[in-house]
Design an enzyme around this catalytic site. Structure first.
Site, mmCIF file in Angstrom:
data_model
loop_
_atom_site.group_PDB
_atom_site.id
_atom_site.type_symbol
_atom_site.label_atom_id
_atom_site.label_comp_id
_atom_site.label_asym_id
_atom_site.label_seq_id
_atom_site.Cartn_x
_atom_site.Cartn_y
_atom_site.Cartn_z
ATOM 1 N N ASP B 205 0.899 -1.331 -0.163
ATOM 2 C CA ASP B 205 0.091 0.100 0.035
ATOM 3 C C ASP B 205 0.869 1.384 0.010
ATOM 4 O OD1 ASP B 205 -2.471 -1.142 -0.372
ATOM 5 O OD2 ASP B 205 -2.851 -1.369 2.045
ATOM 6 N N ALA B 206 1.968 1.193 -0.464
ATOM 7 C CA ALA B 206 2.647 2.396 -0.661
ATOM 8 C C ALA B 206 2.538 2.986 -1.830
ATOM 9 C CB ALA B 206 4.197 2.180 -0.442
#
Ligand SMILES: [Zn+2]
Ligand SMILES: [Zn+2]
Lengths: 324, 610
Positions: B205-206
């Protein structure tokens, strides 16, 4: 042993050239050169942009940083940029706008005295150097008085809008810079290239299709690459470059049970470039400057001590780089 | 046998129901008539609002076992909540028959969802009213998610939570406001989002932001904070005049060193760094100047200084509004409208981003496709395709959920179109794009074609107000707790992050003994205590100040420190003194125990396991 020559003689053919737009072919070279050219055009060709803003009065609705940021993004005519100095390298001054070699001073004074909203645009910027001015976007073909979109007759970029009694007064210093440091110095709006496609239709297999099937197959490409000859009812390539490598027609052919109906390859040595500039420099000049900078970068590599040391590693290539 | 108790007859249903108007009994209605009356009142409410006010609440409580007390409760008072529904019991002669209903009456009404069904009512409880749209069952925040009916429901819930944390263009009148804290986004807009792993910087989720896009103003924002200084609230009112001895004034002493104005207030537009004064107050009683200093770790600009001139004579109250620029940096949090939050891990220059060969477009933001399979936020993919199609055609796309159920009612108006995806795909195809929103991109670094097709399109991203600059914590050395000599906690005070039991356990499991010792002892409350090996006490040791002998100066060297002499107060000897390294809290423990009359003795030994 005859030393192998790595020399290539790339060719450029210009297709279309306008002040802010260019489309050309680059042949007989490879992706590394094409991409290096693209990257240099976007990030390393210098332009002039406002870098330092000294705000004296600002009673507008936008805050100081916002206005300074907007000023920075205004493209300025930068034909002089290549010969200018970076203010960090300038030995004549300390980059405060006093020196003609590295900086250009701008003034902006705007007060709204009417009941109507007043647009402060890039054309209100007063330059100390007539060669470095905000890019004029007014289109000569459109009558200035009939511009009904914003009532902005001057054709500049809106910086801020003022209502009665509001005032903006500032001094700005424009400096030379490159897109790598900040996107405002990038002269390119878009630089892109595509590989030239090579399309071979298997005529025998194609003739095994009915006209309906041919139409269906031609329609399967989202871009108009193929068409059917109204006379011979043969499928032909009308615009190979419209092909976006989406593989739609190949998938369609497989779905129809005719794999190998068409063969499409990307030529590895020819590229079609599209260049759009912000107006800071002409598209043609952008390309020439990019090549010049690329040369300088290669020179830096060639003359570098590291390269001489690396001769053992790279052998002939190193010798070639130094003009052997 | 005669029962001793009088015979009780259960009362039957009341024949007359009471009618109350705004809480007062105005009469009764036979219970057989009441339903007709209610229907009649509702008809009049819709058709002739001149006779019956259209916001009349007809609260008919029917007879029920153990339910609310039956009756007809009418309300006309102002400021009640009302909402519109369609009255379908009335003949629809072209009009919509919109009736405004209130919260009291709606629980006793039969309102159906306009999804074409009857909500399981069958014929026993026919619906008298109908909702205007199926989405009215959603709240305002829930309605902001496009095509929420295509998402897994927990994601919609997450989004509802997250929508409240977004930065936005919250007010047009920021100039004239004095909010405690206000997050402001400069330009709300939709970035072009690409899914696909390009480098490893988008794992877990970066996301990768395009540095050049950020430099052009994407997600720029600021925080406005207002500091209120009220001299009357600072106490010390003089008895005679009722005025405070304080006033806003700059110190006369370092007039030129101060960045403040003569009135003790800052200049508008001035930059104030942490710990710099932003306001100076003069106390005429003590003839002293007090300066207020900016807290925090980041510099701020003075946005506005508002003076309260209610008190004409002298200035007593001032609002100073600060502006803190908050442009995106690595570590800031962003989210789409589908509960897909993530943290910016890299700001990449334009030239390194992948680009489209045909349009030359570079994405503003890259996310990892692993964010999709487990979370099933299909609506985000739909949003991307729809936004792409919409921007190509220059029109807005309706993303209201439950499109299918509404379509049944007005089928004629809809075209022959089948599924939503087909409609969106056709939009793209018409403009020469891939039906599924895929595109062929080239590596920005190598200029070669990326071997897979990439899903790319504009998605509305929200900037969330959780920013690293408010959260980052760092400590090498710093303040320690007075009592335990251990590092303190808390970001504001320059404290550390606790290395707790679970962290300790994991180091034990790894067998990382040296690191464990380093964290919990050396870098914490390392202490060398003098212990008396005779009595085992570490509290009875006392320093004996050595008699000051004339120290001979040796060739410019500083005088050698006299060796400290430590003796045991209990044993009256210094023979058994030993220096032992221990955590300082251990000594604290010994003193606490001593206070409870428990003696703690140490047995010192050089052999292990003795
Ligand atoms: Zn200079
Ligand atoms: Zn002792």
């Amino acid at each position: 042993m005859e030393p192998q020559s790595y020399a290539r003689m790339p060719r450029v053919k210009i297709r279309e050239l306008r002040d802010d737009y260019a489309r050309f072919e680059l042949r007989d070279t490879d992706a590394s050169i094409a991409n290096a050219l693209r990257r240099v055009m976007i990030a390393e060709v210098p332009t002039i942009a406002i870098d330092l803003v000294e705000i004296e009065v600002n009673s507008s609705v936008l805050n100081d940083e916002f206005i300074a940021h907007r000023l920075g993004l205004i493209p300025l005519t930068s034909d002089r940029a290549m010969s200018m100095r970076f203010s960090r390298d300038c030995d004549a001054c300390d980059g405060d706008g006093q020196c003609e070699f590295c900086s250009v001073e701008f003034h902006l004074m705007a007060v709204c005295r009417n009941d109507e909203t007043q647009d402060v645009t890039s054309s209100d910027l007063i330059s100390s150097d007539h060669t470095v001015v905000p890019v004029d976007f007014s289109d000569a073909t459109i009558d200035a008085s009939s511009d009904g979109i914003s009532g902005n007759k001057k054709g500049g970029i809106t910086i801020v809008k003022l209502r009665k009694g509001q005032e903006v007064k500032l001094r700005a210093i424009a400096r030379k810079g490159i897109g790598k440091d900040h996107a405002k110095w990038s002269p390119a709006a878009t630089v892109t290239f595509m590989y030239e496609p090579e399309i071979h239709i298997n005529e025998d297999l194609m003739e095994s299709l009915t006209l309906e099937e041919k139409k269906e197959w031609v329609e399967s490409s989202p871009t108009p690459v193929f068409d059917i000859d109204p006379v011979t009812q043969q499928v032909m390539v009308v615009d190979a470059e419209a092909y976006t490598y989406d593989d739609e027609v190949i998938k369609k052919a497989e779905a129809m049970g005719k794999p190998g109906l068409v063969e499409i390859n990307a030529k590895q040595d020819s590229f079609i470039f599209t260049v759009e500039t912000t107006g800071a420099i002409k598209a043609s000049q952008l390309l020439l400057n990019a090549i010049e900078i690329l040369k300088q970068k290669l020179d830096a590599v060639r003359t570098s001590l590291d390269t001489v040391e690396a001769d053992d590693q790279f052998g002939e290539l190193g010798a070639h780089m130094r003009g052997g | 046998m005669i029962p001793s108790l009088p015979k009780l007859v259960l009362p039957g249903p009341p024949e007359i129901l009471t009618v109350l108007l705004d809480g007062c009994i105005v009469g009764g209605i036979p219970s057989s008539e009441v339903e007709k009356v209610v229907a009649h009142i509702r008809r009049l409410k819709v058709s002739s609002p001149a006779v019956i006010p259209d916001d009349l609440e007809v609260g008919y409580v029917p007879l029920s076992m153990g339910g609310a007390y039956p009756g007809l409760y009418l309300s006309t008072s102002p400021s009640r909540f009302v909402r519109p529904v369609r009255n379908i019991s009335l003949p629809s002669d072209g009009s919509e028959n919109i009736e405004l209903i209130g919260p009291f009456e709606q629980v006793f009404m039969e309102i159906k969802c306009p999804d074409g069904g009857d909500g399981g009512r069958k014929s026993s409880f026919p619906a008298t009213h109908e909702e205007i749209h199926p989405t009215v069952m959603l709240s305002v925040v829930a309605n902001l998610t496009p095509w929420s009916d295509h998402n897994q429901s927990p994601r919609n819930m997450y989004q509802c939570q997250m929508a409240k944390q977004t930065m936005a263009f919250s007010s047009q009148a920021i100039q004239h406001r004095a909010d405690q804290k206000l997050y402001h986004l400069q330009t709300p807009q939709s970035p072009i989002v690409r899914t696909g792993s390009y480098s490893k910087y988008d794992m877990e989720d970066a996301m990768i932001l395009n540095k050049s896009s950020v430099e052009r103003g994407m997600f720029h924002g600021q925080i406005y904070q207002t500091e209120t200084i009220d001299l009357t609230e600072m106490g010390g009112k003089s008895r005679k005049s009722g005025l405070t001895p304080r006033m806003f004034r700059r110190s006369n002493v370092n007039k030129f060193g101060s960045a403040l104005d003569a009135d003790g207030l800052p200049h508008v537009g001035q930059l104030i760094r942490p710990d710099e004064p932003y306001c100076s107050i003069y106390n005429s009683e003590r003839n002293s100047v007090q300066t207020l200093r900016k807290k925090g770790t980041e510099p701020v600009y003075v946005d506005y200084v508002a003076v309260d001139v209610k008190n004409k004579k002298d200035l007593q109250k001032v609002n100073i509004r600060f502006r803190q620029p908050r442009n995106p940096i690595i570590g800031d949090k962003f989210s789409s409208r589908h509960g897909q939050k993530g943290v910016c891990s890299q700001l990449w220059p334009d030239i390194d981003m992948p680009f489209s060969g045909t349009t030359g477009m570079r994405p503003d933001l890259i996310i990892n496709p692993h964010a999709f399979p487990s979370r099933m936020t299909i609506a985000m993919l739909l949003e991307s395709v729809a936004a792409k199609g919409g921007s190509l055609h220059g029109e807005f796309v309706d993303a209201t959920p439950f499109r299918g159920s509404v379509k049944k009612n007005n089928e004629e108006s809809e075209s022959k179109s089948g599924s939503l995806v087909d409609d969106l795909g056709d939009m793209l195809r018409k403009k020469g794009f891939n039906y599924h929103g895929l595109e062929v991109l080239y590596s920005g670094v190598y200029g070669t074609e990326l071997t897979c097709e990439i899903f790319i399109g504009p998605v509305y991203y929200q900037r969330l107000r959780h920013m690293v600059s408010d959260k980052y914590q760092v400590r090498s050395t710093g303040t320690t707790d007075q009592l335990t000599k251990q590092p303190i906690k808390g970001r504001k005070r320059g404290g550390g992050v606790r290395f707790g039991e679970m962290e300790r356990d994991s180091l034990l499991a790894h067998g990382a003994a040296y690191l464990l010792h380093d964290r919990l002892h050396t870098c914490s409350d390392y202490h060398i205590a003098d212990v008396c090996s005779i009595c085992g006490s570490l509290l009875t040791t006392v320093f004996i100040q050595q008699q000051k002998r004339p120290v001979r100066q040796i060739g410019g060297l500083p005088p050698g420190r006299a060796p400290k002499k430590v003796t045991c107060h209990a044993c009256q000897t210094s023979k058994g003194m030993e220096a032992v390294a221990m955590p300082y809290v251990f000594r604290y423990l010994a003193t606490e125990l001593a206070a409870m009359n428990i003696k703690l003795t140490l047995k010192l030994s050089n052999q292990a396991g003795a």
